[in-house]
Scaffold this motif. Structure first.
Motif, PDB file in Angstrom:
ATOM      1  N   ASN A 196       8.813   2.428   9.054  1.00  0.00           N
ATOM      2  CA  ASN A 196       8.254   1.365   8.547  1.00  0.00           C
ATOM      3  C   ASN A 196       9.214   0.407   7.582  1.00  0.00           C
ATOM      4  O   ASN A 196       9.328  -0.604   7.764  1.00  0.00           O
ATOM      5  CB  ASN A 196       6.838   1.688   7.818  1.00  0.00           C
ATOM      6  CG  ASN A 196       6.172   0.271   7.446  1.00  0.00           C
ATOM      7  OD1 ASN A 196       5.640  -0.339   8.410  1.00  0.00           O
ATOM      8  ND2 ASN A 196       6.380  -0.175   6.259  1.00  0.00           N
ATOM      9  N   ASP A 197       9.886   1.084   6.775  1.00  0.00           N
ATOM     10  CA  ASP A 197      10.981   0.535   5.913  1.00  0.00           C
ATOM     11  C   ASP A 197      11.854  -0.162   6.624  1.00  0.00           C
ATOM     12  O   ASP A 197      12.413  -1.177   6.385  1.00  0.00           O
ATOM     13  CB  ASP A 197      11.559   1.583   5.151  1.00  0.00           C
ATOM     14  CG  ASP A 197      10.722   2.138   3.915  1.00  0.00           C
ATOM     15  OD1 ASP A 197       9.498   1.450   3.642  1.00  0.00           O
ATOM     16  OD2 ASP A 197      10.841   3.215   3.298  1.00  0.00           O
ATOM     17  N   LEU A 198      12.355   0.508   7.940  1.00  0.00           N
ATOM     18  CA  LEU A 198      13.360  -0.176   8.822  1.00  0.00           C
ATOM     19  C   LEU A 198      12.864  -1.505   9.309  1.00  0.00           C
ATOM     20  O   LEU A 198      13.434  -2.484   9.422  1.00  0.00           O
ATOM     21  CB  LEU A 198      13.724   0.465   9.711  1.00  0.00           C
ATOM     22  CG  LEU A 198      14.692   1.946   9.426  1.00  0.00           C
ATOM     23  CD1 LEU A 198      14.667   2.906  10.804  1.00  0.00           C
ATOM     24  CD2 LEU A 198      15.752   1.629   8.846  1.00  0.00           C
ATOM     25  N   PHE A 199      11.433  -1.558   9.671  1.00  0.00           N
ATOM     26  CA  PHE A 199      10.857  -2.358  10.322  1.00  0.00           C
ATOM     27  C   PHE A 199      10.440  -3.639   9.351  1.00  0.00           C
ATOM     28  O   PHE A 199      10.712  -5.003   9.383  1.00  0.00           O
ATOM     29  CB  PHE A 199       9.271  -1.981  10.837  1.00  0.00           C
ATOM     30  CG  PHE A 199       8.593  -2.945  11.820  1.00  0.00           C
ATOM     31  CD1 PHE A 199       9.130  -3.521  13.047  1.00  0.00           C
ATOM     32  CD2 PHE A 199       7.277  -3.468  11.235  1.00  0.00           C
ATOM     33  CE1 PHE A 199       8.343  -4.459  13.701  1.00  0.00           C
ATOM     34  CE2 PHE A 199       6.624  -4.351  12.149  1.00  0.00           C
ATOM     35  CZ  PHE A 199       7.445  -5.018  13.175  1.00  0.00           C
ATOM     36  N   ALA A 258      12.176  -4.126   6.338  1.00  0.00           N
ATOM     37  CA  ALA A 258      13.489  -4.878   6.140  1.00  0.00           C
ATOM     38  C   ALA A 258      13.977  -5.899   6.896  1.00  0.00           C
ATOM     39  O   ALA A 258      14.715  -7.094   6.469  1.00  0.00           O
ATOM     40  CB  ALA A 258      14.597  -3.647   5.901  1.00  0.00           C
ATOM     41  N   LYS A 259      13.643  -5.625   8.200  1.00  0.00           N
ATOM     42  CA  LYS A 259      14.144  -6.631   9.545  1.00  0.00           C
ATOM     43  C   LYS A 259      13.108  -7.737   9.499  1.00  0.00           C
ATOM     44  O   LYS A 259      13.714  -9.012   9.990  1.00  0.00           O
ATOM     45  CB  LYS A 259      14.241  -5.597  10.742  1.00  0.00           C
ATOM     46  CG  LYS A 259      15.081  -6.441  11.730  1.00  0.00           C
ATOM     47  CD  LYS A 259      15.394  -5.498  12.988  1.00  0.00           C
ATOM     48  CE  LYS A 259      16.481  -6.138  13.735  1.00  0.00           C
ATOM     49  NZ  LYS A 259      16.893  -5.246  14.927  1.00  0.00           N
ATOM     50  N   TYR A 260      12.003  -7.484   9.497  1.00  0.00           N
ATOM     51  CA  TYR A 260      10.966  -8.531   9.765  1.00  0.00           C
ATOM     52  C   TYR A 260      10.079  -9.131   8.758  1.00  0.00           C
ATOM     53  O   TYR A 260       9.074  -9.819   8.932  1.00  0.00           O
ATOM     54  CB  TYR A 260      10.232  -8.354  11.058  1.00  0.00           C
ATOM     55  CG  TYR A 260      11.156  -7.781  12.317  1.00  0.00           C
ATOM     56  CD1 TYR A 260      11.515  -9.039  13.054  1.00  0.00           C
ATOM     57  CD2 TYR A 260      11.252  -6.633  12.799  1.00  0.00           C
ATOM     58  CE1 TYR A 260      12.408  -8.675  14.191  1.00  0.00           C
ATOM     59  CE2 TYR A 260      11.799  -6.305  13.693  1.00  0.00           C
ATOM     60  CZ  TYR A 260      12.572  -7.314  14.487  1.00  0.00           C
ATOM     61  OH  TYR A 260      13.277  -6.987  15.569  1.00  0.00           O
ATOM     62  N   LYS A 261      10.103  -8.581   7.577  1.00  0.00           N
ATOM     63  CA  LYS A 261       9.277  -8.527   6.314  1.00  0.00           C
ATOM     64  C   LYS A 261       7.821  -8.532   6.647  1.00  0.00           C
ATOM     65  O   LYS A 261       6.996  -9.110   6.027  1.00  0.00           O
ATOM     66  CB  LYS A 261       9.436 -10.036   5.925  1.00  0.00           C
ATOM     67  CG  LYS A 261      10.988 -10.527   5.683  1.00  0.00           C
ATOM     68  CD  LYS A 261      11.984  -9.220   4.843  1.00  0.00           C
ATOM     69  CE  LYS A 261      13.352  -9.827   4.762  1.00  0.00           C
ATOM     70  NZ  LYS A 261      14.010  -8.720   4.017  1.00  0.00           N
ATOM     71  N   ILE A 262       7.612  -7.573   7.328  1.00  0.00           N
ATOM     72  CA  ILE A 262       6.074  -7.327   7.828  1.00  0.00           C
ATOM     73  C   ILE A 262       6.038  -5.696   7.941  1.00  0.00           C
ATOM     74  O   ILE A 262       7.198  -4.980   8.152  1.00  0.00           O
ATOM     75  CB  ILE A 262       5.335  -7.962   8.803  1.00  0.00           C
ATOM     76  CG1 ILE A 262       6.232  -7.724  10.207  1.00  0.00           C
ATOM     77  CG2 ILE A 262       5.335  -9.589   8.735  1.00  0.00           C
ATOM     78  CD1 ILE A 262       5.754  -8.140  11.687  1.00  0.00           C
ATOM     79  N   ASN A 263       4.911  -5.402   7.683  1.00  0.00           N
ATOM     80  CA  ASN A 263       4.631  -3.738   8.278  1.00  0.00           C
ATOM     81  C   ASN A 263       4.068  -3.403   9.449  1.00  0.00           C
ATOM     82  O   ASN A 263       3.443  -4.284  10.151  1.00  0.00           O
ATOM     83  CB  ASN A 263       3.819  -3.043   7.118  1.00  0.00           C
ATOM     84  CG  ASN A 263       4.149  -3.296   5.614  1.00  0.00           C
ATOM     85  OD1 ASN A 263       5.393  -3.051   5.369  1.00  0.00           O
ATOM     86  ND2 ASN A 263       3.378  -3.474   4.640  1.00  0.00           N
ATOM     87  N   PHE A 264       4.360  -2.376  10.060  1.00  0.00           N
ATOM     88  CA  PHE A 264       3.625  -1.830  11.320  1.00  0.00           C
ATOM     89  C   PHE A 264       2.163  -1.935  11.128  1.00  0.00           C
ATOM     90  O   PHE A 264       1.483  -1.815   9.793  1.00  0.00           O
ATOM     91  CB  PHE A 264       4.002  -0.481  11.481  1.00  0.00           C
ATOM     92  CG  PHE A 264       5.482  -0.420  12.210  1.00  0.00           C
ATOM     93  CD1 PHE A 264       5.372  -0.732  13.425  1.00  0.00           C
ATOM     94  CD2 PHE A 264       6.335   0.521  11.819  1.00  0.00           C
ATOM     95  CE1 PHE A 264       6.661  -0.732  14.085  1.00  0.00           C
ATOM     96  CE2 PHE A 264       7.562   0.656  12.673  1.00  0.00           C
ATOM     97  CZ  PHE A 264       7.900  -0.139  13.765  1.00  0.00           C
TER      98      PHE A 264
END
Length: 415
Positions: A307-310, A312-318
């Motif tokens: 989720n941290d990767l997600f 960082a890239k899209y500024k939203i959480n899974f």
């Protein structure tokens, strides 16, 4: 002779390039009423492909995190070919045909909306192309005797059972009785099947279902439907709605002063990022079935790592939607790699033999293993409640991060 050698060399170059790129078709609602969730699913797919192709440092339990592509295909990279079905079943079928015949994809991932998954997967079935479905939950999708269809998510038969099991445990362990129940659902394949399952199971669990209301899937007003619900004087609403109508229903509930003790939703629009973002405090206290929650990271670090990767890239959480889509592509990539081939039949056989352990997934599942119908038998559902602008796990009670708030405060009693 030089010309001939040049042509042969060019042919080998094309073949080598093709070997380095594996085209996977993905069909999602990228425009129209479900565009917000479609955009998140696209982000999830792009993150999964990026990890497979380029790696994810510090996430050792995640397959392909070394970023060397597919090892059994000489490091071949995944290339996603997107198609927009606009939440339209016929468009989904047409786009599946295009991906197969023109784009020459080796497999298809999709399609979120169950009604679109039904038509698009029929096209893939006729063409003999693997179709991996990460999110659509209509139980009938794996009841068609298809050979090329595989679904990683649990289906609505399990989810509706989960809802009634939760209500039974709520009464037995916490002394909370759900009371009179009504259902509200969109009239597409998913919503209609959900309503039928709820009507079937309510008497089995000895609950009183007093009214069922459905509405057009792309409606722009729900006044008459909410008035009908209000007239039934229920304590609990079981609801199946996509994003736009989930938001519309909540606004209409407030406008008409409809305040049941609880709304227990069947995922979809109630777990889209736009739901809380748009409604703010008016989204509070809703309970919805889920397959994923960030608070589960306390016992499963992989959830936070990915989720941290997600984020960082899209500024939203899974969400439960995007996490399942991410998992779907990872499962398909695993099968293509084990197949060591881009031949459809080899990929289909590898999918059928899938056996991924839960520790290698971001989902709170025991793993991924398909039965003869193409259904993953190791998935499970949870229930979450919106409190403080966050989804908090409330069931199973052994996994809960906080107690259930029941009943919801009336609209005029909220701060």
């Amino acid at each position: 002779m030089k010309l001939l050698l040049g042509l042969v060399g060019a042919a080998f170059a094309v073949a080598a390039h093709a070997q380095q790129e594996i085209k996977v078709g993905v069909i999602y609602p990228l425009t129209g009423s479900a565009a917000s969730v479609g955009g998140e699913l696209r982000n999830a797919l792009e993150l999964a492909a990026d990890i497979i192709n380029n790696g994810a440092a510090g996430v050792p339990d995640l397959p392909f995190s070394q970023g060397k592509g597919l090892p059994n295909l000489k490091g071949a990279k995944i290339k996603l070919v997107f198609a927009d079905h606009q939440a339209n079943p016929q468009t989904g079928a047409t786009e599946a045909e295009r991906l197969i015949t023109q784009e020459k994809v080796v497999a298809i991932v999709g399609a979120y909306n169950s009604a679109v998954t039904a038509t698009a997967s029929q096209v893939a079935e006729r063409a003999g192309i693997p179709f991996l479905n990460p999110e659509s939950s209509s139980a009938s999708l794996t009841q068609r005797n298809f050979k090329w269809f595989f679904r990683t998510t649990p289906h609505d038969d399990l989810f509706v059972h989960n809802a009634f099991e939760f209500l039974s445990e709520l009464q037995a362990k916490k002394g909370i009785k759900p009371g009179r129940i009504v259902t509200l659902n969109e009239n597409g394949l998913w919503g209609t099947e959900s309503g039928k399952l709820q009507a079937k199971l309510a008497p089995d669990y000895k609950y009183e279902l007093v009214k069922q209301v459905s509405y057009p899937a792309k409606t722009t007003q729900l006044t008459s439907e909410v008035q009908a619900l209000k007239a039934a004087n229920p304590n609990l609403v079981l609801q199946s709605s996509y994003t736009a109508d989930a938001i519309l229903s909540m606004k209409t509930y407030k406008e008409l002063g409809f305040s049941p003790d609880m709304i227990l939703a069947n995922n979809a629009g109630f777990t889209d990022t736009e739901f809380i973002k748009t409604l703010g405090k008016d989204a509070e206290y809703i309970i919805t079935r889920e397959v994923f929650a960030l608070d589960l990271a306390k016992t499963k670090p992989l959830i936070k790592q990915v989720n941290d990767l997600f984020n960082a890239k899209y500024k939203i959480n899974f969400t439960g939607n995007s996490s399942r889509t991410f998992t779907g592509l990872m499962v398909l990539a695993d099968a293509i790699n084990r197949a060591g081939s881009t031949e459809p039949e080899a990929i289909r056989k590898a999918l059928a033999a899938t056996n991924i352990e839960g520790k290698n997934l971001i989902m709170p599942w025991k793993g991924v293993k398909f039965d003869a119908t193409g259904q993953n038998t190791l998935g499970q559902g949870i229930l979450v409640q919106v409190v403080g602008g966050q989804y908090n796990t409330v069931w199973p009670f052994a996994m809960a991060s906080r107690d259930v708030v029941w009943p919801m405060p009336k609209w005029d009693q909220r701060k």
